[in-house]
Design an enzyme around this catalytic site. Structure first.
Site, PDB file in Angstrom:
ATOM      1  N   HIS A 162       5.665  -1.434   6.297  1.00 21.63           N
ATOM      2  CA  HIS A 162       6.020  -0.361   7.247  1.00 21.63           C
ATOM      3  C   HIS A 162       7.113  -0.891   8.185  1.00 21.63           C
ATOM      4  CE1 HIS A 162       5.647   3.252   9.498  1.00 21.63           C
ATOM      5  NE2 HIS A 162       4.611   2.961  10.264  1.00 21.63           N
ATOM      6  N   SER A 217       1.795   4.233  11.043  1.00 19.14           N
ATOM      7  CA  SER A 217       1.669   4.175  12.510  1.00 19.14           C
ATOM      8  C   SER A 217       1.292   5.537  13.094  1.00 19.14           C
ATOM      9  CB  SER A 217       2.955   3.647  13.161  1.00 19.14           C
ATOM     10  OG  SER A 217       4.080   4.372  12.727  1.00 19.14           O
ATOM     11  N   HIS A 253      10.259   4.284  -0.745  1.00 19.81           N
ATOM     12  CA  HIS A 253       9.556   5.047   0.298  1.00 19.81           C
ATOM     13  C   HIS A 253       8.342   5.750  -0.293  1.00 19.81           C
ATOM     14  CE1 HIS A 253       8.898   7.835   3.667  1.00 19.81           C
ATOM     15  NE2 HIS A 253       9.475   6.880   4.364  1.00 19.81           N
ATOM     16  N   ARG A 302      18.266   8.705   7.761  1.00 17.95           N
ATOM     17  CA  ARG A 302      18.322   7.743   8.873  1.00 17.95           C
ATOM     18  C   ARG A 302      19.189   6.548   8.473  1.00 17.95           C
ATOM     19  NH1 ARG A 302      12.028   6.764   9.666  1.00 17.95           N
ATOM     20  NH2 ARG A 302      12.325   6.440   7.413  1.00 17.95           N
ATOM     21  N   ASP A 329      15.160   1.115   7.301  1.00 19.03           N
ATOM     22  CA  ASP A 329      15.166  -0.302   7.665  1.00 19.03           C
ATOM     23  C   ASP A 329      16.268  -1.094   6.971  1.00 19.03           C
ATOM     24  OD1 ASP A 329      12.901   0.002   9.315  1.00 19.03           O
ATOM     25  OD2 ASP A 329      11.617   0.008   7.546  1.00 19.03           O
TER      26      ASP A 329
HETATM   27  C1  COA Z   1       7.840   1.647   1.113  1.00 17.42           C
HETATM   28  C2  COA Z   1       6.906   1.268  -0.031  1.00 17.42           C
HETATM   29  C3  COA Z   1       5.749   0.477   0.537  1.00 17.42           C
HETATM   30  C4  COA Z   1       6.386   2.545  -0.689  1.00 17.42           C
HETATM   31  O1  COA Z   1       5.360   2.187  -1.550  1.00 17.42           O
HETATM   32  P1  COA Z   1       4.848   3.164  -2.688  1.00 17.42           P
HETATM   33  O2  COA Z   1       4.719   4.540  -2.178  1.00 17.42           O
HETATM   34  O3  COA Z   1       3.655   2.544  -3.290  1.00 17.42           O
HETATM   35  O4  COA Z   1       6.087   3.132  -3.689  1.00 17.42           O
HETATM   36  P2  COA Z   1       6.089   3.417  -5.242  1.00 17.42           P
HETATM   37  O5  COA Z   1       5.092   4.442  -5.625  1.00 17.42           O
HETATM   38  O6  COA Z   1       7.508   3.645  -5.605  1.00 17.42           O
HETATM   39  O7  COA Z   1       5.597   2.012  -5.849  1.00 17.42           O
HETATM   40  C5  COA Z   1       5.427   1.842  -7.216  1.00 17.42           C
HETATM   41  C6  COA Z   1       5.664   0.397  -7.566  1.00 17.42           C
HETATM   42  O8  COA Z   1       7.041   0.067  -7.258  1.00 17.42           O
HETATM   43  C7  COA Z   1       7.079  -1.048  -6.406  1.00 17.42           C
HETATM   44  N1  COA Z   1       8.169  -0.923  -5.453  1.00 17.42           N
HETATM   45  C8  COA Z   1       8.411   0.110  -4.620  1.00 17.42           C
HETATM   46  N2  COA Z   1       9.457  -0.184  -3.825  1.00 17.42           N
HETATM   47  C9  COA Z   1       9.873  -1.412  -4.175  1.00 17.42           C
HETATM   48  C10 COA Z   1      10.888  -2.263  -3.687  1.00 17.42           C
HETATM   49  N3  COA Z   1      11.685  -1.942  -2.668  1.00 17.42           N
HETATM   50  N4  COA Z   1      11.038  -3.472  -4.286  1.00 17.42           N
HETATM   51  C11 COA Z   1      10.242  -3.819  -5.303  1.00 17.42           C
HETATM   52  N5  COA Z   1       9.241  -3.079  -5.779  1.00 17.42           N
HETATM   53  C12 COA Z   1       9.067  -1.886  -5.223  1.00 17.42           C
HETATM   54  C13 COA Z   1       5.758  -1.013  -5.674  1.00 17.42           C
HETATM   55  O9  COA Z   1       5.448  -2.288  -5.101  1.00 17.42           O
HETATM   56  C14 COA Z   1       4.810  -0.585  -6.770  1.00 17.42           C
HETATM   57  O10 COA Z   1       4.571  -1.701  -7.581  1.00 17.42           O
HETATM   58  P3  COA Z   1       3.089  -1.973  -8.206  1.00 17.42           P
HETATM   59  O11 COA Z   1       2.750  -0.725  -8.982  1.00 17.42           O
HETATM   60  O12 COA Z   1       3.279  -3.170  -9.040  1.00 17.42           O
HETATM   61  O13 COA Z   1       2.190  -2.177  -7.030  1.00 17.42           O
HETATM   62  C15 COA Z   1       7.673   0.433  -1.102  1.00 17.42           C
HETATM   63  O14 COA Z   1       8.767   1.175  -1.568  1.00 17.42           O
HETATM   64  C16 COA Z   1       8.137  -0.898  -0.583  1.00 17.42           C
HETATM   65  O15 COA Z   1       7.375  -1.874  -0.600  1.00 17.42           O
HETATM   66  N6  COA Z   1       9.410  -0.994  -0.077  1.00 17.42           N
HETATM   67  C17 COA Z   1       9.893  -2.218   0.527  1.00 17.42           C
HETATM   68  C18 COA Z   1       9.383  -2.341   1.951  1.00 17.42           C
HETATM   69  C19 COA Z   1      10.055  -1.353   2.881  1.00 17.42           C
HETATM   70  O16 COA Z   1      11.255  -1.199   2.866  1.00 17.42           O
HETATM   71  N7  COA Z   1       9.254  -0.706   3.708  1.00 17.42           N
HETATM   72  C20 COA Z   1       9.757   0.241   4.704  1.00 17.42           C
HETATM   73  C21 COA Z   1       9.452   1.625   4.298  1.00 17.42           C
HETATM   74  S1  COA Z   1      10.184   2.792   5.403  1.00 17.42           S
END
Ligand code: COA
Length: 471
Positions: free
Chosen positions: A307, A277, A353, A362, A408
């Site tokens: 997000h 965002s 994250h 947070r 979150d």
């Molecule tokens: C926030 C988020 C998008 C960060 O993504 P990122 O920077 O790509 O995270 P990573 O590098 O750790 O991801 C590596 C792998 O772990 C997975 N992973 C990361 N967090 C995960 C979670 N909470 N549950 C399951 N799998 C997860 C990713 O989907 C990715 O899988 P892939 O290689 O098969 O695509 C991710 O942690 C996520 O999807 N979290 C859940 C949604 C969420 O809480 N979002 C709010 C963020 S403030």
């Protein structure tokens, strides 16, 4: 022009007159100095030239200093770890979490003015801090509260635009529509159309930003009452501060809920510049799109499940756990449910994250709020159990870089405790808070004269050829 604040000009003039005059006039001088001290715009006007000089010097003396190497992984991996943005209002450390102008969340809780001693920080104080880099006094915060109230009138066309959507439209769709409808009053657009020198861009950006921040709680609560409370609108209470008034307009007046809303709006406001965002707003604004256009674009990014929408997903997911396993769930049952979620191809919402590598502060401050105000809430206890259960499982997956909870993972159960249980609405609350961080930086973007953002993109073929040559 509307955006030129008369207070600053008047106070300077008066102060000069007073210095030349009698002791009675000296008293007036003191009052007018105070008026300028209390006026955020005057403070900024003083600060901007020195920061412009600072940036000029940084560029002239260090413009060619290298900040690191860009790898192919970074290019195809969502630019992770690539330093490429200037964002003054906050900075994120992977282990320590966010600092707002150098202050951590616990420090903000200690230093920023509260509604009552020892209470949660007032979001107006955070806004002042983000814009000026200085901790405001309670008087400055009160003056800013009043200023925001005075700017909060929402034109009718906004309500009409929202009402043109079905009430079933997602609250974030309604919110973005409302923000776009607010745009018709953009001071920046009017000033730019008339012709405005670049050095003055920040002034109408300030006007738009302050109006936007003042108006989004009104728009957001209208949407809430429209969807969930049969359209019974609750007018603003001008005696209340920003966070408390927002909660009041939503229909929640429990003093603890007012405190929660102050904390909520404060901690969700800003998370440095690279998140979807914030980065979207910064990018769109770099084309000199006004703050409304930029913020509406940011909201569309916030509405994504990876997000801001994650706060909605968390509460829905927690409720689905309770629905399937009951409230007295065992650790083993919870582990099974987490695995079931993962095995179905879904993420565990609220965990992980893009930058953080430890528990999000947070999350921690919301946990402390829960321990203080709602320790026996069954959903809070489930959130606490998840804190034990989820990280080892995500670690076991072997690919998750951060198995710890983010912001979150906690907010939903707090809001739910006080009756605000409509999870689909939660991202709108996040959006209201984000208006503070995003707008603060947009003002500085224009004050510092930051240019159009235009990174270089390449094709896979380009990368393959480049790597062949480099080998
Ligand atoms: C926030 C988020 C998008 C960060 O993504 P990122 O920077 O790509 O995270 P990573 O590098 O750790 O991801 C590596 C792998 O772990 C997975 N992973 C990361 N967090 C995960 C979670 N909470 N549950 C399951 N799998 C997860 C990713 O989907 C990715 O899988 P892939 O290689 O098969 O695509 C991710 O942690 C996520 O999807 N979290 C859940 C949604 C969420 O809480 N979002 C709010 C963020 S403030």
């Amino acid at each position: 022009m509307v955006f030129f604040r008369s207070v600053a000009v008047l106070s300077k003039l008066r102060s000069r007159l007073a210095q030349q005059s009698t002791s009675l006039a000296s008293a007036r001088w003191f009052q007018t100095q105070s008026a300028a001290d209390l006026d955020l715009h005057s403070q900024l006007k003083d600060l901007i030239p020195e920061q412009q000089e600072r940036l000029k010097k940084l560029k002239a003396e260090n413009g060619k200093v290298q900040l690191g190497n860009i790898t192919v992984d970074m290019v195809i991996g969502g630019m992770r770890g690539m330093t490429g943005l200037l964002w003054e209002t906050s900075l994120l450390d992977p282990d320590e979490g966010i600092r707002f102008r150098g202050l951590s969340i616990p420090e903000c809780q200690k230093l920023l003015p509260a509604a009552s001693p020892g209470g949660e920080p007032l979001p107006e104080g955070l806004l002042w801090l983000l814009l000026t880099g200085k901790v405001p006094s309670k008087e400055q915060v009160d003056a800013l509260s009043k200023e925001l109230h005075s700017r909060s009138k929402v034109p009718d066309n906004v309500y009409k635009a929202i009402n043109a959507l079905p009430a079933t439209a997602h609250p974030m769709t309604q919110f973005t529509t409302g923000v776009m409808a607010l745009q018709v009053e953009s001071e920046f657009q009017k000033a730019y159309d008339k012709g405005l020198s670049k050095s003055k861009f920040w002034e109408p950006t300030y006007e738009d930003s302050m109006n936007l921040i003042a108006r989004v709680p009104v728009v957001a609560s209208f949407i809430y009452r429209r969807i969930y409370k049969e359209g019974q609108i609750i007018p603003a209470d001008r005696s209340l501060d920003y966070g408390a008034n927002f909660s009041h307009m939503l229909g929640y007046d429990d003093p603890k809920m007012l405190e929660l809303m102050r904390l909520y709006v404060t901690i969700h406001s800003d998370h440095e510049g690279g998140n979807v965002s914030a980065h979207t707003a910064h990018l769109v604004a770099s084309a000199l799109s006004d703050p409304y256009l930029s913020f509406a674009a940011a909201l569309n990014g916030l509405a994504g499940p990876l997000h801001g929408l994650a706060n909605q997903e968390v509460l829905l997911w927690i409720k689905s756990v309770v629905e399937e396993c009951g409230e007295n769930i065992t650790t083993e049952q919870l582990k099974d449910y987490v695995w079931k979620t993962l095995n179905s191809g879904k993420v565990v919402p609220g965990y992980g994250h893009g930058v953080l590598r430890k528990t999000d502060p947070r999350y921690t401050c919301q946990r402390e709020f829960a321990l203080k105000h709602l320790p026996d809430d069954p959903l809070f206890q489930l959130v606490s159990m998840l804190y034990e259960v989820v990280p080892p499982i995500l670690t076991q997956l072997g690919k998750v870089k951060n198995p710890w909870p983010n912001v979150d993972a906690h907010s939903g159960v707090l809001l739910n405790h006080f009756g605000l249980s409509e999870a689909r609405y939660y991202t709108v609350l996040f959006g209201v808070s984000r208006s503070i961080g995003i707008s603060s930086q947009l003002i500085w973007d224009r004050a510092l004269g930051l240019p159009l953002e235009r990174p270089k993109s390449v094709t896979m073929e380009w990368l393959e050829n480049y790597c062949k040559k480099a080998a």
